[in-house]
Motif scaffolding. Structure first.
Motif, PDB file in Angstrom:
ATOM      1  N   ALA A 111      80.693  39.178  30.302  1.00 60.55           N
ATOM      2  CA  ALA A 111      79.697  38.152  30.616  1.00 60.55           C
ATOM      3  C   ALA A 111      79.453  37.207  29.453  1.00 60.55           C
ATOM      4  O   ALA A 111      78.738  36.203  29.611  1.00 60.55           O
ATOM      5  CB  ALA A 111      78.379  38.823  31.010  1.00 60.55           C
TER       6      ALA A 111
ATOM      7  N   ILE B 240      72.228  32.457  36.262  1.00 60.38           N
ATOM      8  CA  ILE B 240      72.384  32.006  37.642  1.00 60.38           C
ATOM      9  C   ILE B 240      71.029  31.641  38.240  1.00 60.38           C
ATOM     10  O   ILE B 240      70.082  32.441  38.193  1.00 60.38           O
ATOM     11  CB  ILE B 240      73.059  33.093  38.497  1.00 60.38           C
TER      12      ILE B 240
ATOM     13  N   ALA C 283      76.264  35.896  35.363  1.00 57.30           N
ATOM     14  CA  ALA C 283      77.642  36.085  35.824  1.00 57.30           C
ATOM     15  C   ALA C 283      78.325  37.078  34.897  1.00 57.30           C
ATOM     16  O   ALA C 283      78.161  37.027  33.670  1.00 57.30           O
ATOM     17  CB  ALA C 283      78.388  34.765  35.824  1.00 57.30           C
TER      18      ALA C 283
ATOM     19  N   MET D 229      77.512  33.788  44.926  1.00 58.32           N
ATOM     20  CA  MET D 229      77.177  35.020  44.236  1.00 58.32           C
ATOM     21  C   MET D 229      77.724  36.254  44.932  1.00 58.32           C
ATOM     22  O   MET D 229      77.760  36.313  46.167  1.00 58.32           O
ATOM     23  CB  MET D 229      75.659  35.151  44.073  1.00 58.32           C
TER      24      MET D 229
ATOM     25  N   ARG E 199      69.506  37.005  36.407  1.00 58.86           N
ATOM     26  CA  ARG E 199      70.827  37.296  36.975  1.00 58.86           C
ATOM     27  C   ARG E 199      71.872  36.506  36.201  1.00 58.86           C
ATOM     28  O   ARG E 199      71.727  35.301  36.002  1.00 58.86           O
ATOM     29  CB  ARG E 199      70.877  36.928  38.459  1.00 58.86           C
TER      30      ARG E 199
ATOM     31  N   SER F  15      78.155  39.083  39.703  1.00 53.92           N
ATOM     32  CA  SER F  15      76.909  38.934  38.971  1.00 53.92           C
ATOM     33  C   SER F  15      76.096  40.221  39.028  1.00 53.92           C
ATOM     34  O   SER F  15      76.311  41.067  39.889  1.00 53.92           O
ATOM     35  CB  SER F  15      76.076  37.786  39.556  1.00 53.92           C
TER      36      SER F  15
END
Length: 361
Positions: free
Chosen positions: A292, A305, A340, A355, A338, A38
Motif C-alpha cells: 500500500a 479512498i 488501496a 473498490m 480506507r 482496499s
C-alpha cells in the motif's frame, strides 16, 4: 479552368469548427475506472495468530515381541479398540514350548540328583558316628549335597525363565486404548524389540503444532490456546501448553508445541487436523501492508479512498519498523480510513476507482 478562392475568414471558421468537434469527441471519452484492493485500517489491542496442527495422544506405547519369532496370528486392525491385556498378535511358540519342556526335564534330573546326594550325605554321617567313615568322606558327601541343591535352584530359575519367554509369544496391550499403527503382518519374522503395533490412549488428547521461533519465545508451559477443527471451525475447545521444544528445528525454524486439550468434543479424534489460536497483546499502532506504500521524493504516501466519490487521493504518512511485508504508521492515518493495498504505482491523484473490500487490518 475555374479557380476557387477561399478567403482567410472562411479558413479560420473551418479551423474553429474542427477544434470544437475534437474537444467534443474528447469530452465524450469515458473516464478510466481502475479496480483496486482496499482495506479499512484499524488499530488493535489484541493479536490472534493461528497455527495448523493435528490431534495426537499424550500416552501411546510402541509394542514389540521380546523374542525372535515368526508371526502366526494378528487379531487387531488399525482403529480397533483394545482393553488392558487383550491379545494383539502371536508368534510361533513351538521353540519356546520345547525350551520349557527341556527346562522341566532338567529340573526333574537335578531333583533326583539332590535326593541321591541327600541320601549319601545322611549315610556317611551315620557311618561316621560308628567310626566306619572318615570326616573327609563326610565333607565330600556334604559338598555334593550342597551342589545338588544349587543345581535344583538353577534349574527352577531356568524353568521360570523358559515359561516367561513362552509368555512372550503373545503380544498384549498394556492398557485400554486404540490401535493407531501396525508394522508387521502374519508370516513375517520379527526380531526382539522390533515394532509391531502402536496403541494409544484416547482419553488424554493433545494438539501438536509447530510454532515459528519468533513467536514461540513468548510461549511457556501453561500458556492458553483456543483450538478448533479445520473442517468445522465452530467446533472448539481450550488447551494449555504442556511442553514446548527447547530448540527450533534446523530446517523449518519452528518449535514443536504440545497443547493438552481440556474436555475436547467428540469431533477431536486422533489424527484430526486443527488450528490452534494464540491471543496476545498487540501493538496498538496501525499496521499496513508494504504493497500500500508509495515512495515519492523520499517520502511515503498511501492512496486514501473517498468512498462517496469513489476516488483516491495521496496521503503522506510517517512509518516505523518497515519491512518487505508491512510497516507501522506513526502518523497520517486514523482508525476507519480506507486505503488501496495494491497497484499504488499505477494510480493517480483523483483517479476513479472500483473498490474491492478486504479484511480490516
Amino acid at each position: 479552368m475555374r479557380r476557387v478562392l477561399v478567403c482567410g475568414a472562411s479558413l479560420v471558421c473551418l479551423g474553429v469548427a474542427l477544434s470544437a468537434c475534437q474537444r467534443e469527441g474528447e469530452a465524450k471519452q469515458p473516464e478510466v475506472v481502475r479496480p483496486v484492493l482496499s482495506v479499512v485500517v484499524k488499530s488493535q489491542t489484541l493479536q490472534v495468530r493461528g497455527f495448523a496442527g493435528k490431534i495426537e495422544p499424550r500416552f501411546e506405547t510402541q509394542l514389540g515381541f521380546r523374542t525372535l519369532g515368526r508371526i502366526v496370528r494378528r487379531d487387531v486392525s488399525v482403529g480397533d479398540q483394545v482393553s488392558n491385556g487383550q491379545e494383539i498378535a502371536a508368534i510361533d511358540p513351538l521353540a519356546l514350548e520345547l525350551a520349557v519342556q527341556a527346562a522341566q526335564a532338567n529340573l526333574s534330573s537335578t531333583k533326583a540328583q539332590l535326593a541321591n546326594a541327600a541320601s549319601t550325605a545322611d549315610r556317611q554321617k551315620a557311618l561316621l558316628s560308628q567310626n566306619s567313615a572318615t570326616e573327609a568322606v563326610v565333607d565330600q558327601a556334604q559338598q555334593a549335597y550342597e551342589a545338588a541343591v544349587a543345581s535344583v535352584v538353577r534349574s527352577e530359575a531356568d524353568l521360570t525363565k523358559a515359561r516367561e519367554e513362552l509368555g512372550y509369544a503373545v503380544l498384549r496391550s498394556d492398557f485400554d486404548g486404540v490401535v493407531t499403527s501396525l508394522q508387521a503382518d502374519v508370516g513375517q519374522t520379527v526380531t526382539a524389540g522390533q515394532l509391531v503395533a502402536v496403541v494409544a490412549r484416547p482419553d488424554v488428547r493433545e494438539a501438536v503444532v509447530d510454532i515459528p521461533e519468533t513467536v514461540a519465545g513468548a510461549i511457556t508451559a501453561g500458556s492458553k490456546f483456543g483450538v478448533s477443527l479445520q473442517t468445522d471451525p465452530t467446533i472448539q475447545t481450550a488447551g494449555v501448553v504442556r511442553e514446548i521444544a527447547p530448540q527450533a528445528d534446523e530446517a523449518t525454524r519452528t518449535r514443536r508445541t504440545r497443547i493438552t486439550l481440556q474436555q475436547p468434543p467428540e469431533g477431536f479424534r486422533l489424527g484430526t487436523t486443527v488450528t490452534a489460536y494464540l491471543t496476545t497483546a498487540a501493538d496498538p499502532r496501525i499496521r499496513i501492508p508494504a504493497t500500500a506504500i508509495l515512495d515519492r521524493d523520499g517520502k511515503a504516501f498511501v492512496w486514501l479512498i473517498d468512498e462517496k466519490q469513489a476516488a483516491v487521493s495521496a496521503r503522506e504518512v510517517k512509518l516505523e519498523d518497515r519491512t518487505h511485508a508491512d510497516a507501522i504508521v506513526v502518523s497520517g492515518l486514523a482508525d476507519g480510513d480506507r486505503i488501496a493495498t495494491a497497484g499504488a504505482h499505477s494510480l493517480a491523484e483523483g483517479q476513479k476507482i472500483k473498490m474491492t473490500d478486504g479484511n480490516p487490518l
